[in-house]
Design a protein around this motif. Structure first.
Motif, PDB file in Angstrom:
ATOM      1  N   ASP A 129      14.940 -56.307  20.107  1.00 38.34           N
ATOM      2  CA  ASP A 129      14.672 -56.971  19.156  1.00 38.34           C
ATOM      3  C   ASP A 129      13.997 -57.642  17.893  1.00 38.34           C
ATOM      4  N   TYR A 130      13.883 -58.736  17.613  1.00 39.13           N
ATOM      5  CA  TYR A 130      13.954 -59.274  16.311  1.00 39.13           C
ATOM      6  C   TYR A 130      13.175 -60.552  15.816  1.00 39.13           C
ATOM      7  N   ILE A 131      12.815 -60.263  14.856  1.00 31.70           N
ATOM      8  CA  ILE A 131      12.170 -61.739  14.240  1.00 31.70           C
ATOM      9  C   ILE A 131      12.714 -62.096  12.328  1.00 31.70           C
ATOM     10  N   LEU A 132      12.967 -62.939  12.343  1.00 24.66           N
ATOM     11  CA  LEU A 132      13.759 -63.739  10.870  1.00 24.66           C
ATOM     12  C   LEU A 132      11.730 -63.883  10.325  1.00 24.66           C
ATOM     13  N   LEU A 133      12.316 -62.903   8.639  1.00 22.46           N
ATOM     14  CA  LEU A 133      11.170 -63.200   8.119  1.00 22.46           C
ATOM     15  C   LEU A 133      11.762 -64.301   6.945  1.00 22.46           C
ATOM     16  N   LYS A 134      10.368 -64.398   5.989  1.00 21.06           N
ATOM     17  CA  LYS A 134      10.853 -64.785   4.466  1.00 21.06           C
ATOM     18  C   LYS A 134      11.894 -65.565   4.412  1.00 21.06           C
ATOM     19  N   GLY A 135      12.625 -65.585   3.168  1.00 20.66           N
ATOM     20  CA  GLY A 135      13.730 -65.978   2.625  1.00 20.66           C
ATOM     21  C   GLY A 135      14.468 -66.437   4.082  1.00 20.66           C
ATOM     22  N   ILE A 136      15.042 -66.184   5.063  1.00 16.09           N
ATOM     23  CA  ILE A 136      15.903 -66.090   5.262  1.00 16.09           C
ATOM     24  C   ILE A 136      15.719 -67.594   6.486  1.00 16.09           C
ATOM     25  N   VAL A 137      14.126 -67.679   6.893  1.00 17.93           N
ATOM     26  CA  VAL A 137      13.883 -68.334   7.138  1.00 17.93           C
ATOM     27  C   VAL A 137      13.509 -69.771   6.586  1.00 17.93           C
ATOM     28  N   LEU A 138      12.882 -69.134   5.022  1.00 16.75           N
ATOM     29  CA  LEU A 138      12.018 -70.339   4.164  1.00 16.75           C
ATOM     30  C   LEU A 138      13.501 -70.864   3.700  1.00 16.75           C
ATOM     31  N   LYS A 139      14.448 -69.974   3.396  1.00 19.36           N
ATOM     32  CA  LYS A 139      16.038 -71.491   2.377  1.00 19.36           C
ATOM     33  C   LYS A 139      16.018 -72.607   3.018  1.00 19.36           C
ATOM     34  N   ASN A 140      15.588 -72.239   4.456  1.00 22.03           N
ATOM     35  CA  ASN A 140      16.224 -74.083   5.630  1.00 22.03           C
ATOM     36  C   ASN A 140      15.164 -74.756   5.577  1.00 22.03           C
ATOM     37  N   PHE A 141      13.872 -74.689   4.761  1.00 22.93           N
ATOM     38  CA  PHE A 141      13.491 -75.779   4.338  1.00 22.93           C
ATOM     39  C   PHE A 141      13.509 -76.286   3.242  1.00 22.93           C
ATOM     40  N   TYR A 142      14.278 -75.694   2.423  1.00 21.54           N
ATOM     41  CA  TYR A 142      15.018 -76.380   0.598  1.00 21.54           C
ATOM     42  C   TYR A 142      15.710 -77.349   1.240  1.00 21.54           C
ATOM     43  N   PRO A 143      15.680 -78.138   0.046  1.00 22.90           N
ATOM     44  CA  PRO A 143      16.243 -79.535   0.837  1.00 22.90           C
ATOM     45  C   PRO A 143      18.203 -79.426   0.531  1.00 22.90           C
ATOM     46  N   MET A 144      18.109 -78.293  -0.342  1.00 21.60           N
ATOM     47  CA  MET A 144      19.356 -78.161  -0.585  1.00 21.60           C
ATOM     48  C   MET A 144      19.896 -76.659  -0.360  1.00 21.60           C
ATOM     49  N   LYS A 145      21.104 -76.598   0.079  1.00 21.84           N
ATOM     50  CA  LYS A 145      21.644 -74.902   0.807  1.00 21.84           C
ATOM     51  C   LYS A 145      22.161 -74.421  -0.941  1.00 21.84           C
ATOM     52  N   GLY A 146      21.952 -73.264  -0.718  1.00 21.85           N
ATOM     53  CA  GLY A 146      22.179 -72.053  -1.994  1.00 21.85           C
ATOM     54  C   GLY A 146      20.840 -72.856  -3.239  1.00 21.85           C
ATOM     55  N   VAL A 147      19.705 -72.612  -2.247  1.00 21.50           N
ATOM     56  CA  VAL A 147      18.998 -73.060  -4.246  1.00 21.50           C
ATOM     57  C   VAL A 147      17.850 -72.427  -4.324  1.00 21.50           C
ATOM     58  N   ARG A 148      17.614 -71.281  -3.058  1.00 19.04           N
ATOM     59  CA  ARG A 148      16.663 -70.381  -2.904  1.00 19.04           C
ATOM     60  C   ARG A 148      17.246 -69.151  -2.517  1.00 19.04           C
ATOM     61  N   ASP A 149      17.080 -68.370  -4.438  1.00 16.72           N
ATOM     62  CA  ASP A 149      17.389 -67.553  -4.459  1.00 16.72           C
ATOM     63  C   ASP A 149      16.775 -66.244  -3.752  1.00 16.72           C
ATOM     64  N   PHE A 150      17.780 -65.122  -3.123  1.00 16.70           N
ATOM     65  CA  PHE A 150      16.214 -63.926  -2.281  1.00 16.70           C
ATOM     66  C   PHE A 150      18.164 -62.965  -2.574  1.00 16.70           C
ATOM     67  N   TYR A 196      17.513 -61.474  22.506  1.00 20.82           N
ATOM     68  CA  TYR A 196      16.547 -60.383  21.771  1.00 20.82           C
ATOM     69  C   TYR A 196      15.789 -61.139  20.365  1.00 20.82           C
ATOM     70  N   GLU A 197      16.112 -62.090  19.726  1.00 21.41           N
ATOM     71  CA  GLU A 197      15.377 -62.709  18.901  1.00 21.41           C
ATOM     72  C   GLU A 197      13.970 -63.568  18.918  1.00 21.41           C
ATOM     73  N   TYR A 198      12.677 -63.263  18.778  1.00 18.68           N
ATOM     74  CA  TYR A 198      11.396 -63.894  18.579  1.00 18.68           C
ATOM     75  C   TYR A 198      11.557 -65.118  18.096  1.00 18.68           C
ATOM     76  N   LYS A 199      11.007 -66.100  17.743  1.00 20.60           N
ATOM     77  CA  LYS A 199       9.811 -66.841  16.756  1.00 20.60           C
ATOM     78  C   LYS A 199       8.056 -66.701  16.633  1.00 20.60           C
ATOM     79  N   MET A 200       8.290 -66.016  15.312  1.00 19.12           N
ATOM     80  CA  MET A 200       6.463 -66.320  15.624  1.00 19.12           C
ATOM     81  C   MET A 200       5.896 -67.917  15.645  1.00 19.12           C
ATOM     82  N   LYS A 201       5.041 -67.696  15.787  1.00 21.68           N
ATOM     83  CA  LYS A 201       4.768 -69.440  16.375  1.00 21.68           C
ATOM     84  C   LYS A 201       3.907 -70.266  14.921  1.00 21.68           C
TER      85      LYS A 201
END
Lengths: 84, 527
Positions: free
Chosen positions: B232-253, B329-334
């Protein structure tokens, strides 16, 4: 002709190819057609077959298809993305 | 103060009734910024009649002219202290030359009788021993804030009037230190930047995009293995946050953070080793970072926050509260939990070693994506934030974000004078914004050890801090030495073990020495 372990991804309206491992640490930016050609090369493919596939996707002459393929292959080869 | 000697200042005031003068140094930050702000000085009729919190100009024994605040009035002298100092100074009445009546912040005049100014002074002088000491915000940092604001508002139409003496190399380094080089790069005009720096900056931006593409592909491979091994796994932080940015490849992690179950630890180890990863040593048993050359870092977390932290209890049932994605096996936080978690995580960094500009972009884009969605329970989040004592923090963040966005609104051209800090702020608001921005700008992307020590010294004396570092409490050591959880009486044994380990390790010795020097440097110096 076959690509090495290269990922082709869409980013901000254009396509980019990056290699996994290898010496080249940069990436190649390409247009949609070039990305289409590169994607066909993930598995070993002959130039003739590639011309056929490209012509079935885009309405172009055999000459134009061949030229496009040559340009893309040359570019990919220049950074070592193509298996010898 | 410069250019005048004491006689001429007094003479000018005598002749004209006042003098307007620039200030030097950082001792009166955040009220007065060197080279930017002007102070209006007037005559003092009776040098012994100044009041607490007045701002006299006085002459030191060596002839230097100083403008510091009166903290206490005594029989024959004043006790003064700069707003950005912790050191007191005795000033005999006779040494006073003039007193500040007000000051100019850009073109705005603020009187010393202004209500908000008085509020600022009272707050700043409430607890001098534990006040924040500011570093000045450099012109490169100001430009970086402007570029950052442009990137936030996604408005490339606004031109920045770069100062002539701007050091682009420093600007680039500052952007990199905040991990926002790729984020701001699209808003730099090629013609404005020296070619060499522009190429370097572009390469850095490309590298961030390349890294994201590689991370995405690698993560897919790992998660495929997780799926086939029932992990089981939940994706956290940058992996999720980067998708909120208007462009790909701008949120460095740099790390891919994934929450996993403790009971899967061994299975994960096998999967990761099979994929060519090696486990990286960490002090905390609940974080298992794995690395594979050249750039792949995957951090498998067993919990969101340490049980020792109050925040831990808010996320105790995170698995039960998350939803399984389809049959995977992926879980998503509320959404509410994710939002709360990101804010809490930001706050943790902010409070410890500091946090950089990138976090504000994370919060902004996350809010833009989540807060506007129909099924987001805003009231619930507010209750949670309130319970965790984070509501004030979020409001302050949003205030800064709003200021950054507004600083560019409706401007044809944007210069340093349009900088967020000069926007029609009153003295109190200005100090509050300066307080956060200077801290954030100094901290860099993930803060620094020095900022952490400065923060720790606000709660502990230097002696207490040294003792704390030499003999940490059990709950802290138990993160590394798990046996301590079960056998608390072993604590003295582990203290000695740790001290020996520090003594014989060159790297640990270096860190301990650096910590000691920083404690000495930043300890409160009250005379």
């Amino acid at each position: 002709m076959k690509l090495k372990n290269v990922i082709i991804s869409e980013a901000n309206g254009e396509y980019v190819a990056v290699n996994v491992g290898g010496e080249f640490n940069g990436m190649i930016k390409m247009n949609e057609t070039a990305a289409f050609i590169a994607k066909q090369m993930k598995n070993d493919i002959s130039k003739e077959d590639l011309i056929k596939i490209l012509r079935s996707e885009y309405e172009i002459s055999e000459d134009e298809a061949e030229k496009s393929i040559e340009i893309v292959v040359k570019q990919l080869d220049s950074v070592g993305f193509i298996e010898l | 103060m410069s250019d005048y000697n004491n006689a001429s200042i007094e003479d000018i005031i005598e002749k004209y009734g006042f003098v307007i003068h620039k200030t030097q140094g950082v001792s009166m930050l955040p009220m007065l910024e060197e080279g930017r702000d002007l102070v209006r000085l007037v005559k003092v009729n009776d040098k012994s009649k100044l009041k607490k919190y007045d701002l006299p100009l006085f002459e030191r024994e060596d002839g230097a002219l100083i403008l510091h605040r009166i903290i206490e009035v005594r029989k024959n002298h004043y006790i003064t202290c700069g707003d950005n100092c912790k050191t007191y100074e005795k000033v005999p009445f006779r040494k006073v030359l003039a007193v500040a009546e007000g000051y100019f912040k850009e073109q705005k005049y603020i009187s010393c009788n202004d209500e908000k100014y008085i509020n600022y002074v009272e707050q700043r002088c409430k607890n001098i021993e534990s006040r924040n000491i500011y570093r000045p915000i450099s012109k490169e940092q100001r430009v970086l804030v402007l570029l950052f604001s442009k990137a936030l508002s996604n408005d490339s139409g606004i031109e920045i009037n770069y100062p002539i003496d701007l050091d682009w190399e420093i600007l680039y380094k500052e952007a990199s230190r905040h991990n926002i080089a790729a984020f701001v790069f699209p808003y730099i005009n090629k013609g404005d930047c020296p070619e060499k720096i522009y190429i370097q900056w572009k390469e850095q931006a490309n590298m961030v995009l390349r890294k994201e593409i590689l991370f995405d592909a690698e993560r897919q491979t790992i998660l495929k293995e997780f799926e086939s091994n029932n992990i089981d796994y939940i994706l956290l932080k940058g992996i999720v946050l980067k998708n909120f940015y208007p462009m790909k490849g701008v949120r460095d992690f740099t790390d891919n953070d994934i929450l996993t179950r403790e009971e899967d630890k061994e299975k994960i180890r096998k999967v990761m080793e099979q994929l060519g990863y090696t486990r990286v040593y960490t002090q905390d048993f609940a974080d298992c970072p794995y690395h594979k050359a050249p750039i792949f870092n995957f951090e498998m977390h067993m919990r969101l926050f340490s049980e020792n932290m109050d925040l831990g209890k808010h996320f105790k049932n995170i698995w039960e509260n998350s939803t399984r994605v389809d049959n995977s096996y992926e879980y998503k936080m509320k959404k509410e939990d994710f939002y709360f978690y990101i804010i809490a995580h930001f706050n943790k960094h902010y409070k410890n070693g500091g946090a950089g500009l990138k976090f504000f972009a994370d919060v902004y884009f996350m809010q833009k994506a989540l807060l506007n969605s129909d099924d987001f329970d805003n009231d619930l989040v507010i209750i949670k934030l309130k319970e965790a004592g984070l509501l004030d923090f979020v409001n302050k963040c949003n205030n800064i974000i709003e200021k950054l966005l507004n600083s560019l609104k409706g401007k044809d051209g944007c210069s340093l004078t349009d900088f967020v800090l000069s926007k029609d702020c009153d003295a109190l608001e200005f100090a509050e914004i300066y307080d956060i921005l200077s801290y954030v700008l100094y901290s860099g992307a993930f803060g620094s050890r020095e900022v952490m020590i400065v923060n720790q010294l606000k709660e502990k004396s230097s002696f207490e801090l040294i003792i704390y570092k030499l003999f940490p409490p059990r709950n802290l050591l138990a993160c590394k030495y798990t046996k301590l959880k079960k056998y608390p009486f072993l604590l003295p044994f582990y203290w000695i073990k740790r001290l020996f380990a520090t003594f014989f390790s060159k790297n640990k010795r270096r860190i301990a020495t650096a910590d000691y020097k920083m404690i000495k440097k930043h300890k409160t110096d009250i005379k």
